[in-house]
Design a protein around this motif. Structure first.
Motif, PDB file in Angstrom:
ATOM      1  N   LEU A 100       1.110 -10.226  -6.312  1.00  0.00           N
ATOM      2  CA  LEU A 100       0.869 -10.254  -4.589  1.00  0.00           C
ATOM      3  C   LEU A 100       0.807 -11.526  -4.275  1.00  0.00           C
ATOM      4  CD1 LEU A 100      -2.488 -10.122  -3.506  1.00  0.00           C
ATOM      5  CD2 LEU A 100      -2.166  -8.703  -5.525  1.00  0.00           C
ATOM      6  N   PHE A 101       1.281 -11.560  -2.880  1.00  0.00           N
ATOM      7  CA  PHE A 101       0.982 -12.961  -2.310  1.00  0.00           C
ATOM      8  C   PHE A 101      -0.326 -13.190  -1.422  1.00  0.00           C
ATOM      9  CE2 PHE A 101       5.877 -13.253  -1.852  1.00  0.00           C
ATOM     10  CZ  PHE A 101       5.872 -13.684  -3.175  1.00  0.00           C
ATOM     11  N   THR A 102      -0.864 -14.264  -1.368  1.00  0.00           N
ATOM     12  CA  THR A 102      -2.135 -14.340  -0.441  1.00  0.00           C
ATOM     13  C   THR A 102      -2.146 -15.498   0.126  1.00  0.00           C
ATOM     14  OG1 THR A 102      -4.456 -14.169  -0.243  1.00  0.00           O
ATOM     15  CG2 THR A 102      -3.639 -14.949  -2.403  1.00  0.00           C
ATOM     16  N   SER A 103      -2.915 -15.666   1.315  1.00  0.00           N
ATOM     17  CA  SER A 103      -3.120 -17.166   2.110  1.00  0.00           C
ATOM     18  C   SER A 103      -4.246 -17.818   1.547  1.00  0.00           C
ATOM     19  CB  SER A 103      -2.838 -16.825   3.495  1.00  0.00           C
ATOM     20  OG  SER A 103      -3.771 -16.101   3.998  1.00  0.00           O
ATOM     21  N   THR A 143      -4.479  -3.287  -1.664  1.00  0.00           N
ATOM     22  CA  THR A 143      -4.047  -2.152  -0.873  1.00  0.00           C
ATOM     23  C   THR A 143      -2.446  -2.339  -0.828  1.00  0.00           C
ATOM     24  OG1 THR A 143      -4.139  -3.099   1.046  1.00  0.00           O
ATOM     25  CG2 THR A 143      -5.855  -1.484   0.716  1.00  0.00           C
ATOM     26  N   LEU A 144      -1.728  -1.082  -0.972  1.00  0.00           N
ATOM     27  CA  LEU A 144      -0.505  -0.992  -0.670  1.00  0.00           C
ATOM     28  C   LEU A 144      -0.222  -0.958   0.787  1.00  0.00           C
ATOM     29  CD1 LEU A 144       1.911  -0.888  -2.739  1.00  0.00           C
ATOM     30  CD2 LEU A 144       1.676   1.519  -2.640  1.00  0.00           C
ATOM     31  N   VAL A 145       0.810  -1.681   1.238  1.00  0.00           N
ATOM     32  CA  VAL A 145       1.291  -1.450   2.654  1.00  0.00           C
ATOM     33  C   VAL A 145       1.729   0.047   3.107  1.00  0.00           C
ATOM     34  CG1 VAL A 145       2.058  -3.808   3.336  1.00  0.00           C
ATOM     35  CG2 VAL A 145       3.664  -2.134   2.202  1.00  0.00           C
ATOM     36  N   ASP A 146       1.294   0.404   4.352  1.00  0.00           N
ATOM     37  CA  ASP A 146       1.391   1.653   4.784  1.00  0.00           C
ATOM     38  C   ASP A 146       3.032   2.169   4.945  1.00  0.00           C
ATOM     39  OD1 ASP A 146       0.867   4.177   5.178  1.00  0.00           O
ATOM     40  OD2 ASP A 146       0.056   3.860   7.095  1.00  0.00           O
ATOM     41  N   ALA A 147       3.817   2.117   3.918  1.00  0.00           N
ATOM     42  CA  ALA A 147       5.274   2.369   4.121  1.00  0.00           C
ATOM     43  C   ALA A 147       5.766   3.011   2.922  1.00  0.00           C
ATOM     44  CB  ALA A 147       5.863   1.039   4.498  1.00  0.00           C
ATOM     45  N   LEU A 175      19.665  -5.156  -1.117  1.00  0.00           N
ATOM     46  CA  LEU A 175      19.464  -5.395  -2.593  1.00  0.00           C
ATOM     47  C   LEU A 175      17.840  -5.812  -3.067  1.00  0.00           C
ATOM     48  CD1 LEU A 175      22.523  -5.392  -2.404  1.00  0.00           C
ATOM     49  CD2 LEU A 175      22.514  -6.852  -4.552  1.00  0.00           C
ATOM     50  N   TYR A 176      17.444  -6.532  -1.982  1.00  0.00           N
ATOM     51  CA  TYR A 176      16.128  -6.691  -2.128  1.00  0.00           C
ATOM     52  C   TYR A 176      15.081  -5.627  -2.037  1.00  0.00           C
ATOM     53  CZ  TYR A 176      11.510  -9.363  -1.732  1.00  0.00           C
ATOM     54  OH  TYR A 176      10.612  -9.941  -1.829  1.00  0.00           O
ATOM     55  N   HIS A 177      15.222  -4.788  -1.094  1.00  0.00           N
ATOM     56  CA  HIS A 177      14.328  -3.552  -0.552  1.00  0.00           C
ATOM     57  C   HIS A 177      14.782  -2.502  -1.526  1.00  0.00           C
ATOM     58  CE1 HIS A 177      12.227  -5.936   2.164  1.00  0.00           C
ATOM     59  NE2 HIS A 177      13.273  -6.316   2.895  1.00  0.00           N
ATOM     60  N   ARG A 178      16.177  -2.281  -1.720  1.00  0.00           N
ATOM     61  CA  ARG A 178      16.656  -1.266  -2.476  1.00  0.00           C
ATOM     62  C   ARG A 178      17.404  -1.249  -3.881  1.00  0.00           C
ATOM     63  NH1 ARG A 178      15.732   0.580   2.860  1.00  0.00           N
ATOM     64  NH2 ARG A 178      17.748  -0.350   3.323  1.00  0.00           N
ATOM     65  N   PRO A 179      16.914  -2.117  -4.560  1.00  0.00           N
ATOM     66  CA  PRO A 179      17.714  -2.484  -6.081  1.00  0.00           C
ATOM     67  C   PRO A 179      18.019  -1.171  -6.541  1.00  0.00           C
ATOM     68  CG  PRO A 179      14.928  -3.038  -6.284  1.00  0.00           C
ATOM     69  CD  PRO A 179      15.345  -2.595  -4.681  1.00  0.00           C
ATOM     70  N   VAL A 180      19.042  -0.830  -7.391  1.00  0.00           N
ATOM     71  CA  VAL A 180      19.185   0.107  -8.008  1.00  0.00           C
ATOM     72  C   VAL A 180      18.586   0.471  -9.448  1.00  0.00           C
ATOM     73  CG1 VAL A 180      21.604   0.897  -7.006  1.00  0.00           C
ATOM     74  CG2 VAL A 180      21.383  -0.746  -9.194  1.00  0.00           C
ATOM     75  N   SER A 181      18.319  -0.812  -9.938  1.00  0.00           N
ATOM     76  CA  SER A 181      17.506  -0.690 -11.544  1.00  0.00           C
ATOM     77  C   SER A 181      16.598  -1.907 -11.725  1.00  0.00           C
ATOM     78  CB  SER A 181      18.767  -0.926 -12.274  1.00  0.00           C
ATOM     79  OG  SER A 181      19.198  -2.197 -12.137  1.00  0.00           O
ATOM     80  N   ALA A 182      15.811  -1.776 -12.631  1.00  0.00           N
ATOM     81  CA  ALA A 182      14.772  -2.719 -12.583  1.00  0.00           C
ATOM     82  C   ALA A 182      15.368  -4.092 -12.830  1.00  0.00           C
ATOM     83  CB  ALA A 182      13.998  -2.364 -14.110  1.00  0.00           C
ATOM     84  N   GLU A 238       4.957  -8.688  -1.178  1.00  0.00           N
ATOM     85  CA  GLU A 238       4.411  -8.696   0.097  1.00  0.00           C
ATOM     86  C   GLU A 238       4.123  -7.154   0.537  1.00  0.00           C
ATOM     87  OE1 GLU A 238       7.355  -9.527  -1.027  1.00  0.00           O
ATOM     88  OE2 GLU A 238       9.027  -8.636   0.166  1.00  0.00           O
ATOM     89  N   GLN A 239       4.373  -6.172  -0.335  1.00  0.00           N
ATOM     90  CA  GLN A 239       3.962  -4.936  -0.337  1.00  0.00           C
ATOM     91  C   GLN A 239       2.452  -4.485  -0.593  1.00  0.00           C
ATOM     92  OE1 GLN A 239       7.517  -3.211  -2.206  1.00  0.00           O
ATOM     93  NE2 GLN A 239       7.210  -1.563  -0.531  1.00  0.00           N
ATOM     94  N   ILE A 240       1.935  -5.636  -1.317  1.00  0.00           N
ATOM     95  CA  ILE A 240       0.614  -5.435  -1.705  1.00  0.00           C
ATOM     96  C   ILE A 240      -0.450  -6.538  -1.119  1.00  0.00           C
ATOM     97  CG2 ILE A 240      -0.814  -5.377  -3.811  1.00  0.00           C
ATOM     98  CD1 ILE A 240       1.865  -4.721  -5.385  1.00  0.00           C
ATOM     99  N   SER A 241      -1.738  -6.536  -0.748  1.00  0.00           N
ATOM    100  CA  SER A 241      -2.395  -7.360  -0.278  1.00  0.00           C
ATOM    101  C   SER A 241      -3.766  -7.276  -0.678  1.00  0.00           C
ATOM    102  CB  SER A 241      -2.377  -7.321   1.367  1.00  0.00           C
ATOM    103  OG  SER A 241      -2.389  -6.127   1.650  1.00  0.00           O
ATOM    104  N   LEU A 242      -4.473  -8.234  -0.662  1.00  0.00           N
ATOM    105  CA  LEU A 242      -5.902  -8.210  -0.824  1.00  0.00           C
ATOM    106  C   LEU A 242      -6.603  -7.490   0.280  1.00  0.00           C
ATOM    107  CD1 LEU A 242      -6.894 -11.968  -2.214  1.00  0.00           C
ATOM    108  CD2 LEU A 242      -6.489  -9.687  -3.429  1.00  0.00           C
ATOM    109  N   SER A 243      -7.785  -6.931   0.151  1.00  0.00           N
ATOM    110  CA  SER A 243      -8.491  -6.279   1.306  1.00  0.00           C
ATOM    111  C   SER A 243      -9.853  -6.261   0.780  1.00  0.00           C
ATOM    112  CB  SER A 243      -7.799  -5.026   1.588  1.00  0.00           C
ATOM    113  OG  SER A 243      -8.033  -3.965   0.358  1.00  0.00           O
ATOM    114  N   ASP A 244     -10.772  -5.846   1.708  1.00  0.00           N
ATOM    115  CA  ASP A 244     -12.074  -5.695   1.586  1.00  0.00           C
ATOM    116  C   ASP A 244     -12.335  -4.291   0.775  1.00  0.00           C
ATOM    117  OD1 ASP A 244     -12.659  -8.110   3.025  1.00  0.00           O
ATOM    118  OD2 ASP A 244     -12.739  -7.128   4.794  1.00  0.00           O
ATOM    119  N   VAL A 245     -11.605  -2.988   1.179  1.00  0.00           N
ATOM    120  CA  VAL A 245     -11.837  -1.983   0.666  1.00  0.00           C
ATOM    121  C   VAL A 245     -10.440  -1.651   0.003  1.00  0.00           C
ATOM    122  CG1 VAL A 245     -13.453  -0.983   1.900  1.00  0.00           C
ATOM    123  CG2 VAL A 245     -10.969  -0.756   2.842  1.00  0.00           C
ATOM    124  N   GLY A 246     -10.361  -0.877  -1.109  1.00  0.00           N
ATOM    125  CA  GLY A 246      -9.010  -0.479  -1.673  1.00  0.00           C
ATOM    126  C   GLY A 246      -9.234  -0.455  -3.056  1.00  0.00           C
TER     127      GLY A 246
END
Ligand code: ADP
Ligand code: MG
Length: 335
Positions: free
Chosen positions: A308-311, A324-328, A227-234, A271-279
């Motif tokens: 997004l989350f960051t440390s 950037t968006l994770v490569d999935a 359900l977390y990864h594949r919810p049917v609706s908003a 967690e699918q989005i992260s800070l990056s140097d380029v992007g």
């Protein structure tokens, strides 16, 4: 095993509180149903416990029909217990006597033994002689649970068991339910537990099966991770955790190809989005310190803001960053 089939319940004024809900609760299973206020959670629990008559559909416990109050002198089923949101303790007797009352038909020695065991299990030994109004919310909640499980029912139903509790008490009650269901080895059959909540933080971690209730309908049912990864609706996406929902056409902001339908909705977990140097460049709109992590809202354009989350602890509001968006593959919502 508790099975509900196509349960429907309306109230006067044409309120359809529960619509065509079917659900099964296996022995030893924990099921959580999540829904906004008014989505029919309490009504459904009362139907499952035999405390409200269904308009249509039925509830069965081990293949025997659970009768509603109109068919039974004393409403309720001997193997099913419901812990109400307001606990419903007897105000003028002690915590100990509240629990002992559930065992009034048992022999005295066993009753004393079992009450002591429950007090210990629910960490109430120190407050056992106080009245309900003299104990904390967490202790009241645990008294209500102790009373409900006193004679080892097969099915425990709980109405928003965490909603009035602070974090330490939430964890205590969560572990209590977990232990109750998991560690009853030797006893047959193990208790099963169904609880309803408007907040998934506890539901995701404790439930074997998670359901989403909306306007009385069970719109999705499955493993919490599913359900977390594949919810049917908003709605299902928002009910299962922090999320950014954007139209597919904006995913191109991340340099991704867009699906056939540019207006289809995409569900992006932090967690699918992260800070990056380029992007993709963006501006930090808000920073939320969450202890073990920092949550950021980043504006990518006038129309698109992502969470997004960051440390990193040095990020400030107004700062220019790249994301950037994770490569999935990303998940498209159906509605
Ligand atoms: P939840 O527990 O998810 O907040 P409820 O089951 O309490 O939802 O309520 C679902 C809907 O049914 C709401 O619109 C509520 O107003 C209505 N409802 C619940 N109980 C009654 C009742 N006894 N009489 C009339 N309407 C009710
Ligand atoms: Mg309710």
């Amino acid at each position: 095993m508790l099975t509900a089939t196509k349960l429907t319940k309306s109230f006067s004024g044409d309120v359809k509180a529960v619509r065509n809900v079917s659900i099964t609760l296996q022995p030893g299973q924990i099921v959580a149903l999540v829904g906004a206020s008014g989505s029919g959670k309490s009504t459904l629990l009362n139907l499952l416990a035999g405390l409200t008559d269904a308009d249509t559909g039925e509830v069965r416990f081990n293949d025997e029909r659970v009768l509603g109050p109109s068919e039974k002198l004393v409403p309720g089923h001997e193997s099913i217990r419901l812990v109400h949101q307001e606990y419903q303790l007897m105000p003028n007797v002690s915590v100990r006597e509240n629990i002992a009352y559930a065992l009034r038909f048992f022999e005295k020695n066993y009753r004393t033994f079992r009450v002591n065991e429950l007090l210990k299990l629910c960490r109430l030994t120190d407050v056992q002689d106080r009245l309900p109004r003299q104990v904390s919310g967490g202790e009241k909640q645990r008294t209500a649970i102790a009373r409900a499980i006193a004679d080892k029912p097969s099915v425990l139903l709980l109405d928003e068991p965490f909603s009035h509790l602070d974090l330490p008490n939430r964890l205590l009650v969560r572990d209590l339910l977990f232990d109750l269901v998991r560690h009853q080895s030797g006893e047959t059959p193990p208790t099963s537990c169904l609880f309803v909540t408007h907040d998934t933080t506890d539901a995701l971690s404790i439930a074997d099966v998670l359901g989403i209730l909306r306007d009385g309908k069970l719109v999705q049912l499955g493993a919490p991770a599913e359900l977390y990864h594949r919810p049917v609706s908003a709605y299902a996406a928002r009910m299962t955790g922090p999320v950014t929902i954007v139209k597919a056409k904006y995913v191109s902001l991340f340099g991704r190809p867009v699906s056939d339908n540019p207006d289809a909705l995409v569900c992006l977990r932090p967690e699918q989005i992260s800070l990056s140097d380029v992007g993709t460049p963006g501006t930090v709109r808000a920073v939320y310190f969450r202890g073990s992590t920092v949550e950021l809202d980043v504006d990518l354009s006038r129309y698109v803001s992502v969470r997004l989350f960051t440390s990193r602890s040095d990020v400030q509001v107004g700062q220019l960053v790249n994301v950037t968006l994770v490569d999935a593959p990303v998940w498209y919502l159906r509605s």
